[in-house]
Design a protein around this motif. Structure first.
Motif, mmCIF file in Angstrom:
data_model
loop_
_atom_site.group_PDB
_atom_site.id
_atom_site.type_symbol
_atom_site.label_atom_id
_atom_site.label_comp_id
_atom_site.label_asym_id
_atom_site.label_seq_id
_atom_site.Cartn_x
_atom_site.Cartn_y
_atom_site.Cartn_z
ATOM 1 N N GLY A 1 0.825 -1.219 0.000
ATOM 2 C CA GLY A 1 0.000 0.000 0.000
ATOM 3 C C GLY A 1 0.852 1.259 0.000
ATOM 4 N N ILE A 2 1.933 1.252 0.811
ATOM 5 C CA ILE A 2 2.823 2.420 0.869
ATOM 6 C C ILE A 2 3.516 2.638 -0.473
ATOM 7 C CG2 ILE A 2 4.945 3.315 1.907
ATOM 8 C CD1 ILE A 2 4.082 1.965 4.520
ATOM 9 N N MET A 3 4.027 1.544 -1.060
ATOM 10 C CA MET A 3 4.714 1.659 -2.349
ATOM 11 C C MET A 3 3.765 2.174 -3.428
ATOM 12 S SD MET A 3 7.891 0.930 -2.174
ATOM 13 C CE MET A 3 8.170 0.826 -3.923
ATOM 14 N N THR A 4 2.541 1.649 -3.442
ATOM 15 C CA THR A 4 1.561 2.098 -4.436
ATOM 16 C C THR A 4 1.213 3.569 -4.223
ATOM 17 O OG1 THR A 4 0.636 -0.141 -4.460
ATOM 18 C CG2 THR A 4 -0.687 1.593 -5.444
ATOM 19 N N GLY A 5 1.057 3.957 -2.955
ATOM 20 C CA GLY A 5 0.765 5.362 -2.646
ATOM 21 C C GLY A 5 1.874 6.298 -3.109
ATOM 22 N N ILE A 6 3.142 5.860 -2.889
ATOM 23 C CA ILE A 6 4.291 6.684 -3.321
ATOM 24 C C ILE A 6 4.291 6.837 -4.845
ATOM 25 C CG2 ILE A 6 6.808 6.717 -3.493
ATOM 26 C CD1 ILE A 6 6.896 5.414 -0.716
ATOM 27 N N LEU A 7 4.013 5.733 -5.543
ATOM 28 C CA LEU A 7 4.001 5.796 -7.010
ATOM 29 C C LEU A 7 2.929 6.756 -7.511
ATOM 30 C CD1 LEU A 7 4.530 2.035 -7.976
ATOM 31 C CD2 LEU A 7 6.153 3.914 -8.184
ATOM 32 N N PHE A 8 1.740 6.687 -6.927
ATOM 33 C CA PHE A 8 0.667 7.596 -7.361
ATOM 34 C C PHE A 8 0.984 9.045 -6.982
ATOM 35 C CE2 PHE A 8 -2.004 3.778 -7.812
ATOM 36 C CZ PHE A 8 -2.599 4.076 -9.028
ATOM 37 N N LYS A 9 1.598 9.224 -5.807
ATOM 38 C CA LYS A 9 1.928 10.584 -5.369
ATOM 39 C C LYS A 9 2.960 11.222 -6.291
ATOM 40 C CE LYS A 9 1.499 13.828 -2.188
ATOM 41 N NZ LYS A 9 0.212 14.486 -1.957
ATOM 42 N N THR A 10 4.008 10.456 -6.642
ATOM 43 C CA THR A 10 5.060 11.007 -7.503
ATOM 44 C C THR A 10 4.604 11.118 -8.956
ATOM 45 O OG1 THR A 10 5.980 8.781 -7.827
ATOM 46 C CG2 THR A 10 6.903 10.100 -6.044
ATOM 47 N N SER A 11 3.551 10.376 -9.317
ATOM 48 C CA SER A 11 3.111 10.385 -10.723
ATOM 49 C C SER A 11 2.634 11.768 -11.169
ATOM 50 C CB SER A 11 1.990 9.355 -10.926
ATOM 51 O OG SER A 11 0.814 9.775 -10.259
ATOM 52 N N LYS A 12 2.257 12.603 -10.204
ATOM 53 C CA LYS A 12 1.770 13.941 -10.571
ATOM 54 C C LYS A 12 2.860 14.763 -11.268
ATOM 55 C CE LYS A 12 -1.559 14.115 -6.778
ATOM 56 N NZ LYS A 12 -1.918 14.756 -5.482
ATOM 57 N N SER A 13 4.120 14.405 -11.019
ATOM 58 C CA SER A 13 5.210 15.187 -11.600
ATOM 59 C C SER A 13 5.748 14.605 -12.903
ATOM 60 C CB SER A 13 6.355 15.309 -10.587
ATOM 61 O OG SER A 13 6.850 14.020 -10.266
ATOM 62 N N TRP A 14 5.344 13.365 -13.254
ATOM 63 C CA TRP A 14 5.904 12.800 -14.487
ATOM 64 C C TRP A 14 4.886 12.127 -15.410
ATOM 65 C CZ3 TRP A 14 5.525 7.445 -15.069
ATOM 66 C CH2 TRP A 14 5.287 6.715 -13.911
ATOM 67 N N VAL A 15 3.632 12.009 -14.982
ATOM 68 C CA VAL A 15 2.622 11.410 -15.864
ATOM 69 C C VAL A 15 1.861 12.508 -16.592
ATOM 70 C CG1 VAL A 15 0.529 10.012 -15.975
ATOM 71 C CG2 VAL A 15 2.382 9.344 -14.454
ATOM 72 N N PHE A 16 1.733 12.356 -17.907
ATOM 73 C CA PHE A 16 1.057 13.347 -18.741
ATOM 74 C C PHE A 16 -0.369 12.886 -19.007
ATOM 75 C CE2 PHE A 16 -0.289 14.847 -22.924
ATOM 76 C CZ PHE A 16 -0.051 16.202 -22.822
ATOM 77 N N TYR A 17 -1.337 13.712 -18.588
ATOM 78 C CA TYR A 17 -2.747 13.427 -18.858
ATOM 79 C C TYR A 17 -3.266 14.487 -19.820
ATOM 80 C CZ TYR A 17 -2.547 10.294 -14.843
ATOM 81 O OH TYR A 17 -2.208 9.298 -13.982
ATOM 82 N N GLU A 18 -3.557 14.091 -21.047
ATOM 83 C CA GLU A 18 -3.995 15.044 -22.061
ATOM 84 C C GLU A 18 -5.309 15.701 -21.690
ATOM 85 O OE1 GLU A 18 -4.494 15.161 -26.930
ATOM 86 O OE2 GLU A 18 -4.202 13.289 -25.877
ATOM 87 N N SER A 19 -6.242 14.903 -21.106
ATOM 88 C CA SER A 19 -7.550 15.456 -20.754
ATOM 89 C C SER A 19 -7.465 16.450 -19.609
ATOM 90 C CB SER A 19 -8.506 14.328 -20.372
ATOM 91 O OG SER A 19 -7.978 13.605 -19.278
ATOM 92 N N GLY A 20 -6.401 16.349 -18.796
ATOM 93 C CA GLY A 20 -6.256 17.253 -17.654
ATOM 94 C C GLY A 20 -5.395 18.455 -17.948
ATOM 95 N N GLY A 21 -5.080 18.659 -19.210
ATOM 96 C CA GLY A 21 -4.265 19.815 -19.568
ATOM 97 C C GLY A 21 -2.798 19.610 -19.294
ATOM 98 N N GLY A 22 -2.359 18.366 -19.272
ATOM 99 C CA GLY A 22 -0.935 18.062 -19.052
ATOM 100 C C GLY A 22 -0.735 17.406 -17.737
ATOM 101 N N LYS A 23 0.381 17.650 -17.046
ATOM 102 C CA LYS A 23 0.726 16.980 -15.801
ATOM 103 C C LYS A 23 -0.161 17.435 -14.655
ATOM 104 C CE LYS A 23 5.501 16.373 -17.166
ATOM 105 N NZ LYS A 23 6.883 16.735 -16.909
#
Length: 305
Positions: free
Chosen positions: A283-305
């Motif tokens: 759970g902690i590892m998954t939470g860290i991955l989702f938390k850090t994803s805000k800085s490197w995952v590109f979401y086109e529908s959300g206007g980018g990162k």
């Protein structure tokens, strides 16, 4: 009141078919997931060996893990090495193969089937036995080393070499990640690559500026799924080490040590506590991955990162 009761009965009859279809899942979830989890949580606070009633010991099992069980801490270290080295290698190799299979070729369908086969049979007992034979003293790997004058490697005598053997097996099981990467690559518009080519962009520039950003959400999905899967790896370690986790606990993954505590030493309470700590770690590892994803995952529908 009578009218309200009739309305309620009518709605119940109307939804009866839906309840009937969903009931197998609900019953299965209650019997094989929720209830066992509750029982496991209770047992984690007890001393229980299957042959006598559970004896309540409070937090003793959890305290023992981190203060009085060096082998547990070692299994934790081996598991983290397996996850942090194996998962990136596996995803990198899967992306590499997916990019090759994304090129235009008449035989691409056959190639995809062949490359996916390791994923179908990769986690089986038979493949783990085959892997053990490949890396044995008389196996093909040591045969190749001898051919080039490098000498045989003691894969089953050196803890580092045996862990490397497990990691290569996990990398070989890249098929499912590769297919997801391939689907993601298909969704990237070809016009973007054509425009970049017109501007004189090199292959690496197109890869880092177009492919990786537009594939980042797929990378996140694969990263989360493969990380969870790696934490729960059991069969290869059990088969290759014959259930001992050797040599010198070099392949003692967390799940294998948990299995040994539960079904070889009958420490069900301690094994239950280990299972809950593993759930917390995942759970902690998954939470860290989702938390850090805000800085490197590109979401086109959300206007980018």
């Amino acid at each position: 009141m009578y009218k309200k009761k009739n309305t309620l009965t009518s709605k119940l009859k109307k939804n009866l078919t839906g309840y009937a279809f969903i009931s197998p899942f609900v019953i299965g979830f209650l019997c094989f997931t929720l209830v066992p989890m509750i029982v496991s949580l209770y047992l984690s606070f007890t001393k229980y060996n299957l042959f006598s009633p559970p004896h309540w010991v409070g937090m003793d099992n959890y305290t023992k893990m981190f203060t009085n069980d060096p082998k547990y801490l070692h299994s934790l270290k081996v598991t983290f090495l397996y996850v942090f080295i194996g998962v990136p290698l596996r995803l990198g190799f899967a992306l590499f193969v997916a990019m090759i299979l994304n090129t235009k070729s008449r035989m691409v369908g056959a190639y995809r089937t062949v490359y996916y086969l390791p994923s179908i049979i990769g986690g089986s007992v038979a493949v783990s036995i085959m892997w053990r034979n490949i890396f044995s003293d008389t196996g093909i790997i040591n045969g190749l080393f001898s051919f080039f004058g490098l000498g045989p490697v003691s894969w089953f005598g050196d803890p580092s070499a045996s862990l490397f053997m497990l990691i290569t097996l996990s990398v070989w099981q890249f098929g499912s990640s590769m297919l997801i990467f391939l689907a993601g690559l298909k969704n990237i518009p070809g016009e973007m690559y054509e425009a970049a080519s017109v501007d004189g962009a090199s292959f690496f520039r197109k890869f880092f500026k177009i492919t990786l950003p537009l594939l980042s959400s797929v990378i996140l999905f694969n990263l989360v799924m493969q990380t969870i899967s790696a934490f729960m790896t059991f069969v290869p370690a059990y088969i290759i080490s014959k259930g001992e986790g050797g040599p010198m606990d070099g392949t003692m993954l967390y799940s294998l040590y948990l299995f040994r505590q539960a079904f070889m030493f009958n420490n069900m309470g301690y094994a239950s506590a280990m299972a809950w700590v593993m759930l917390l770690l995942i759970g902690i590892m998954t939470g860290i991955l989702f938390k850090t994803s805000k800085s490197w995952v590109f979401y086109e529908s959300g206007g980018g990162k």
